[in-house]
Design a protein around this motif. Structure first.
Motif, PDB file in Angstrom:
ATOM      1  N   PRO A  23       0.697  -1.374   0.069  1.00 15.69           N
ATOM      2  CA  PRO A  23       0.014  -0.169  -0.026  1.00 15.69           C
ATOM      3  C   PRO A  23       0.834   1.367   0.039  1.00 15.69           C
ATOM      4  O   PRO A  23       0.553   2.225  -0.561  1.00 15.69           O
ATOM      5  CB  PRO A  23      -0.707  -0.192   1.127  1.00 15.69           C
ATOM      6  N   GLU A  24       1.899   1.304   0.655  1.00 18.19           N
ATOM      7  CA  GLU A  24       2.879   2.581   0.708  1.00 18.19           C
ATOM      8  C   GLU A  24       3.381   3.105  -0.779  1.00 18.19           C
ATOM      9  O   GLU A  24       4.002   3.879  -1.041  1.00 18.19           O
ATOM     10  CB  GLU A  24       4.092   2.298   1.805  1.00 18.19           C
ATOM     11  N   LEU A  25       3.328   1.895  -1.721  1.00 14.82           N
ATOM     12  CA  LEU A  25       3.886   2.190  -3.069  1.00 14.82           C
ATOM     13  C   LEU A  25       2.597   2.648  -3.952  1.00 14.82           C
ATOM     14  O   LEU A  25       3.022   3.069  -4.972  1.00 14.82           O
ATOM     15  CB  LEU A  25       4.263   0.977  -3.716  1.00 14.82           C
ATOM     16  N   PHE A  26       1.429   2.476  -3.572  1.00  7.93           N
ATOM     17  CA  PHE A  26       0.359   2.992  -4.041  1.00  7.93           C
ATOM     18  C   PHE A  26       0.147   4.584  -4.000  1.00  7.93           C
ATOM     19  O   PHE A  26      -0.792   5.096  -3.265  1.00  7.93           O
ATOM     20  CB  PHE A  26      -0.864   2.302  -4.009  1.00  7.93           C
ATOM     21  N   ASN A  27       1.022   5.286  -4.792  1.00  2.64           N
ATOM     22  CA  ASN A  27       0.896   6.906  -4.589  1.00  2.64           C
ATOM     23  C   ASN A  27       0.468   7.469  -6.009  1.00  2.64           C
ATOM     24  O   ASN A  27      -0.065   6.706  -6.737  1.00  2.64           O
ATOM     25  CB  ASN A  27       2.436   7.342  -4.234  1.00  2.64           C
ATOM     26  N   CYS A  52     -10.853   1.866 -13.401  1.00  2.40           N
ATOM     27  CA  CYS A  52     -11.919   2.166 -12.344  1.00  2.40           C
ATOM     28  C   CYS A  52     -12.097   0.867 -11.532  1.00  2.40           C
ATOM     29  O   CYS A  52     -12.157   0.678 -10.251  1.00  2.40           O
ATOM     30  CB  CYS A  52     -13.235   2.485 -12.879  1.00  2.40           C
ATOM     31  N   LYS A  53     -12.253  -0.163 -12.448  1.00  2.00           N
ATOM     32  CA  LYS A  53     -12.311  -1.667 -11.463  1.00  2.00           C
ATOM     33  C   LYS A  53     -11.087  -2.050 -10.772  1.00  2.00           C
ATOM     34  O   LYS A  53     -11.132  -2.545  -9.631  1.00  2.00           O
ATOM     35  CB  LYS A  53     -12.818  -2.506 -12.671  1.00  2.00           C
ATOM     36  N   ILE A  54      -9.897  -1.966 -11.412  1.00  2.00           N
ATOM     37  CA  ILE A  54      -8.723  -2.255 -10.477  1.00  2.00           C
ATOM     38  C   ILE A  54      -8.526  -1.582  -9.448  1.00  2.00           C
ATOM     39  O   ILE A  54      -8.255  -2.040  -8.357  1.00  2.00           O
ATOM     40  CB  ILE A  54      -7.587  -2.332 -11.644  1.00  2.00           C
ATOM     41  N   LYS A  55      -8.635   0.007  -9.593  1.00  2.00           N
ATOM     42  CA  LYS A  55      -8.456   0.753  -8.553  1.00  2.00           C
ATOM     43  C   LYS A  55      -9.570   0.499  -7.318  1.00  2.00           C
ATOM     44  O   LYS A  55      -9.168   0.645  -6.157  1.00  2.00           O
ATOM     45  CB  LYS A  55      -8.272   2.112  -8.721  1.00  2.00           C
ATOM     46  N   GLU A  56     -10.611   0.403  -7.647  1.00  2.00           N
ATOM     47  CA  GLU A  56     -11.716   0.172  -6.837  1.00  2.00           C
ATOM     48  C   GLU A  56     -11.577  -0.969  -5.667  1.00  2.00           C
ATOM     49  O   GLU A  56     -11.385  -1.121  -4.592  1.00  2.00           O
ATOM     50  CB  GLU A  56     -13.478   0.216  -7.429  1.00  2.00           C
ATOM     51  N   LYS A  61      -9.630  -3.985  -1.029  1.00  2.00           N
ATOM     52  CA  LYS A  61      -8.949  -5.350  -0.553  1.00  2.00           C
ATOM     53  C   LYS A  61      -7.463  -4.907   0.202  1.00  2.00           C
ATOM     54  O   LYS A  61      -7.119  -5.439   1.030  1.00  2.00           O
ATOM     55  CB  LYS A  61      -8.841  -6.097  -1.805  1.00  2.00           C
ATOM     56  N   ALA A  62      -6.715  -3.771  -0.736  1.00  2.00           N
ATOM     57  CA  ALA A  62      -5.427  -3.761  -0.342  1.00  2.00           C
ATOM     58  C   ALA A  62      -5.276  -2.597   0.834  1.00  2.00           C
ATOM     59  O   ALA A  62      -4.545  -2.533   1.764  1.00  2.00           O
ATOM     60  CB  ALA A  62      -4.481  -3.505  -1.346  1.00  2.00           C
ATOM     61  N   LEU A  63      -6.213  -1.489   0.571  1.00  2.00           N
ATOM     62  CA  LEU A  63      -6.253  -0.387   1.558  1.00  2.00           C
ATOM     63  C   LEU A  63      -7.053  -0.373   2.608  1.00  2.00           C
ATOM     64  O   LEU A  63      -7.300   0.482   3.432  1.00  2.00           O
ATOM     65  CB  LEU A  63      -6.492   0.971   0.635  1.00  2.00           C
ATOM     66  N   ASN A  64      -8.064  -1.556   2.319  1.00  2.00           N
ATOM     67  CA  ASN A  64      -9.218  -1.498   3.300  1.00  2.00           C
ATOM     68  C   ASN A  64      -9.874  -0.208   3.635  1.00  2.00           C
ATOM     69  O   ASN A  64     -10.258   0.351   4.651  1.00  2.00           O
ATOM     70  CB  ASN A  64      -8.762  -1.960   4.768  1.00  2.00           C
ATOM     71  N   SER A  65     -10.139   0.243   2.121  1.00  2.00           N
ATOM     72  CA  SER A  65     -10.925   1.572   2.316  1.00  2.00           C
ATOM     73  C   SER A  65     -12.067   1.832   1.336  1.00  2.00           C
ATOM     74  O   SER A  65     -12.133   1.086   0.270  1.00  2.00           O
ATOM     75  CB  SER A  65      -9.669   2.734   1.924  1.00  2.00           C
TER      76      SER A  65
END
Length: 137
Positions: A23-27, A52-56, A61-65
């Motif tokens: 997650p820290e690399l998802f900037n 849109c689908k990939i980021k959602e 799942k990865a950011l729990n957001s």
């Protein structure tokens, strides 16, 4: 330590799709590069949908957001596509050097194209651009 410089385009796309990218690399730059990869691979229309689908999915799942922003994700793809069309380079890093606003003033580019409300909070509704992209340099 993993960095984005160690990942080729296919690895980055795969790690975002499978939610294994740290997650820290998802900037911001990662999101621009993801848009770059998808546009080059699929063209604008499919890239916008896939992004849109990939980021959602990554947000959930990865950011729990639940703070995924649909208009902002579309903006990443559409704005990057616009600047790709203005450049002759086929290299992501060179594109960012040619158009530094992509990296350093992206918020204003989004506000110019979509209006201020699109960045106000996370959104799931689809909004339309204000019209032709009119960026001044």
């Amino acid at each position: 330590m993993k960095t984005l410089n160690n990942l080729n385009d296919n690895d980055l796309l795969n790690q975002v799709e499978t939610c294994t990218l740290p997650p820290e690399l998802f900037n911001h730059e990662t999101q621009l590069r993801l848009s770059w990869i998808l546009i080059n691979k699929y063209g604008l229309e499919v890239a916008t949908h896939k992004n849109c689908k990939i980021k959602e999915n990554f947000f959930i799942k990865a950011l729990n957001s639940s703070k995924f922003n649909l208009p902002l994700t579309k903006a990443y793809t559409e704005i990057l596509y616009y600047f790709m069309g203005k450049s002759s380079t086929k290299d992501f890093d060179k594109l960012l050097r040619e158009f530094p606003r992509l990296k350093y003033d992206f918020k204003r580019l989004v506000q110019t194209h979509y209006g201020f409300d699109s960045l106000k909070e996370h959104r799931t509704e689809d909004i339309k651009p204000l019209g032709t992209i009119l960026f001044t340099f």
